[in-house]
Design a protein around this motif. Structure first.
Motif, PDB file in Angstrom:
ATOM      1  N   GLU A   1     -47.362 130.222  53.820  1.00  0.00           N
ATOM      2  CA  GLU A   1     -46.120 129.602  54.280  1.00  0.00           C
ATOM      3  C   GLU A   1     -46.397 128.427  55.211  1.00  0.00           C
ATOM      4  OE1 GLU A   1     -45.472 134.144  54.208  1.00  0.00           O
ATOM      5  OE2 GLU A   1     -46.999 132.733  54.905  1.00  0.00           O
ATOM      6  N   SER A   2     -45.440 127.519  55.259  1.00  0.00           N
ATOM      7  CA  SER A   2     -45.488 126.403  56.198  1.00  0.00           C
ATOM      8  C   SER A   2     -44.063 125.973  56.496  1.00  0.00           C
ATOM      9  CB  SER A   2     -46.296 125.235  55.628  1.00  0.00           C
ATOM     10  OG  SER A   2     -45.692 124.751  54.443  1.00  0.00           O
ATOM     11  N   GLY A   3     -43.925 125.171  57.551  1.00  0.00           N
ATOM     12  CA  GLY A   3     -42.626 124.591  57.850  1.00  0.00           C
ATOM     13  C   GLY A   3     -41.870 125.209  59.008  1.00  0.00           C
ATOM     14  N   GLY A   4     -42.416 126.255  59.592  1.00  0.00           N
ATOM     15  CA  GLY A   4     -41.738 126.849  60.733  1.00  0.00           C
ATOM     16  C   GLY A   4     -41.818 125.955  61.957  1.00  0.00           C
ATOM     17  N   GLY A   5     -41.099 126.345  63.000  1.00  0.00           N
ATOM     18  CA  GLY A   5     -41.124 125.573  64.230  1.00  0.00           C
ATOM     19  C   GLY A   5     -39.981 125.932  65.139  1.00  0.00           C
ATOM     20  N   LEU A   6     -39.770 125.080  66.130  1.00  0.00           N
ATOM     21  CA  LEU A   6     -38.713 125.253  67.128  1.00  0.00           C
ATOM     22  C   LEU A   6     -37.582 124.274  66.827  1.00  0.00           C
ATOM     23  CD1 LEU A   6     -37.621 126.368  69.837  1.00  0.00           C
ATOM     24  CD2 LEU A   6     -38.967 124.586  70.970  1.00  0.00           C
ATOM     25  N   VAL A   7     -36.366 124.783  66.780  1.00  0.00           N
ATOM     26  CA  VAL A   7     -35.214 123.940  66.487  1.00  0.00           C
ATOM     27  C   VAL A   7     -34.032 124.418  67.317  1.00  0.00           C
ATOM     28  CG1 VAL A   7     -34.470 125.373  64.540  1.00  0.00           C
ATOM     29  CG2 VAL A   7     -33.840 122.950  64.606  1.00  0.00           C
ATOM     30  N   GLN A   8     -33.150 123.502  67.645  1.00  0.00           N
ATOM     31  CA  GLN A   8     -31.944 123.871  68.388  1.00  0.00           C
ATOM     32  C   GLN A   8     -30.916 124.511  67.459  1.00  0.00           C
ATOM     33  OE1 GLN A   8     -30.613 120.297  70.427  1.00  0.00           O
ATOM     34  NE2 GLN A   8     -31.672 120.939  72.296  1.00  0.00           N
ATOM     35  N   ALA A   9     -30.067 125.315  68.036  1.00  0.00           N
ATOM     36  CA  ALA A   9     -28.989 125.920  67.261  1.00  0.00           C
ATOM     37  C   ALA A   9     -28.165 124.833  66.567  1.00  0.00           C
ATOM     38  CB  ALA A   9     -28.095 126.760  68.170  1.00  0.00           C
ATOM     39  N   GLY A  10     -27.835 125.096  65.313  1.00  0.00           N
ATOM     40  CA  GLY A  10     -27.120 124.119  64.506  1.00  0.00           C
ATOM     41  C   GLY A  10     -28.026 123.215  63.687  1.00  0.00           C
TER      42      GLY A  10
ATOM     43  N   ARG B 152     -36.935 123.561  56.838  1.00  0.00           N
ATOM     44  CA  ARG B 152     -37.262 123.883  55.443  1.00  0.00           C
ATOM     45  C   ARG B 152     -38.617 124.557  55.416  1.00  0.00           C
ATOM     46  NH1 ARG B 152     -35.406 122.332  50.468  1.00  0.00           N
ATOM     47  NH2 ARG B 152     -36.892 122.388  48.730  1.00  0.00           N
ATOM     48  N   LEU B 153     -38.633 125.787  54.963  1.00  0.00           N
ATOM     49  CA  LEU B 153     -39.869 126.538  54.810  1.00  0.00           C
ATOM     50  C   LEU B 153     -40.386 126.392  53.389  1.00  0.00           C
ATOM     51  CD1 LEU B 153     -38.975 129.875  56.653  1.00  0.00           C
ATOM     52  CD2 LEU B 153     -39.821 127.735  57.615  1.00  0.00           C
ATOM     53  N   SER B 154     -41.702 126.317  53.279  1.00  0.00           N
ATOM     54  CA  SER B 154     -42.334 126.262  51.967  1.00  0.00           C
ATOM     55  C   SER B 154     -43.374 127.354  51.857  1.00  0.00           C
ATOM     56  CB  SER B 154     -42.980 124.900  51.727  1.00  0.00           C
ATOM     57  OG  SER B 154     -42.018 123.891  51.624  1.00  0.00           O
TER      58      SER B 154
ATOM     59  N   GLN C 213     -43.556 131.184  62.057  1.00  0.00           N
ATOM     60  CA  GLN C 213     -42.585 131.460  63.132  1.00  0.00           C
ATOM     61  C   GLN C 213     -41.460 130.433  63.098  1.00  0.00           C
ATOM     62  OE1 GLN C 213     -42.565 133.979  65.674  1.00  0.00           O
ATOM     63  NE2 GLN C 213     -40.505 133.149  66.016  1.00  0.00           N
ATOM     64  N   VAL C 214     -40.247 130.937  63.166  1.00  0.00           N
ATOM     65  CA  VAL C 214     -39.056 130.102  63.330  1.00  0.00           C
ATOM     66  C   VAL C 214     -38.382 130.526  64.623  1.00  0.00           C
ATOM     67  CG1 VAL C 214     -36.763 129.570  62.432  1.00  0.00           C
ATOM     68  CG2 VAL C 214     -38.720 129.719  60.871  1.00  0.00           C
ATOM     69  N   THR C 215     -38.177 129.565  65.516  1.00  0.00           N
ATOM     70  CA  THR C 215     -37.525 129.840  66.793  1.00  0.00           C
ATOM     71  C   THR C 215     -36.333 128.908  66.929  1.00  0.00           C
ATOM     72  OG1 THR C 215     -39.623 130.480  67.799  1.00  0.00           O
ATOM     73  CG2 THR C 215     -37.798 129.988  69.279  1.00  0.00           C
TER      74      THR C 215
END
Length: 123
Positions: free
Chosen positions: A6-15, A19-21, A118-120
């Motif tokens: 897997e790749s594409g995770g990270g830290l993002v703000q709500a809303g 895109r995960l691959s 990880q997706v946060t």
């Protein structure tokens, strides 16, 4: 046998969106049902989305329906998860998995798993 990464995770703000691959090795990727699962700390692994070999059948968890989209490319041996309108409760480790059997929503159906990404989502 198939190996998944897997790749594409990270830290993002709500809303926001991510895109995960998931890249698969092996020449028989097109024969597998593919799924995405997630696991938050202290929680059990839960089903997110699944797609059949020819993309004819697609399933989503109620919690992500209308926000997440699963897709696959059998030429490139990839499966993707487009995640929009992310919420803090979407925070988890997301893993892709491959299955030859039916039962898209059960993790026990899947024989092969990636390491996870990880997706946060911050509030």
């Amino acid at each position: 046998q198939v190996q998944l990464a897997e790749s594409g995770g990270g830290l993002v703000q709500a809303g926001g969106s991510l895109r995960l691959s998931c890249a698969a090795s092996g020449r028989t990727f097109y024969t597998y049902n593919m799924g995405w699962f997630r696991q938050a700390p202290g929680n059990e692994r839960e089903f997110v989305a699944a797609i059949s070999p020819g993309s004819s059948y697609i399933f989503y968890a109620d919690s992500v329906k209308g926000r997440f989209t699963i897709s696959r490319d059998n030429v490139k041996n990839t499966v993707s998860l487009q995640m929009n309108s992310l919420k803090p409760e979407d925070t988890a480790v997301y893993s892709c998995a491959a299955a030859t059997g039916i039962g898209a929503r059960q993790s026990s159906t899947y024989a092969y798993w990636g390491q996870g990404t990880q997706v946060t989502v911050s509030s």
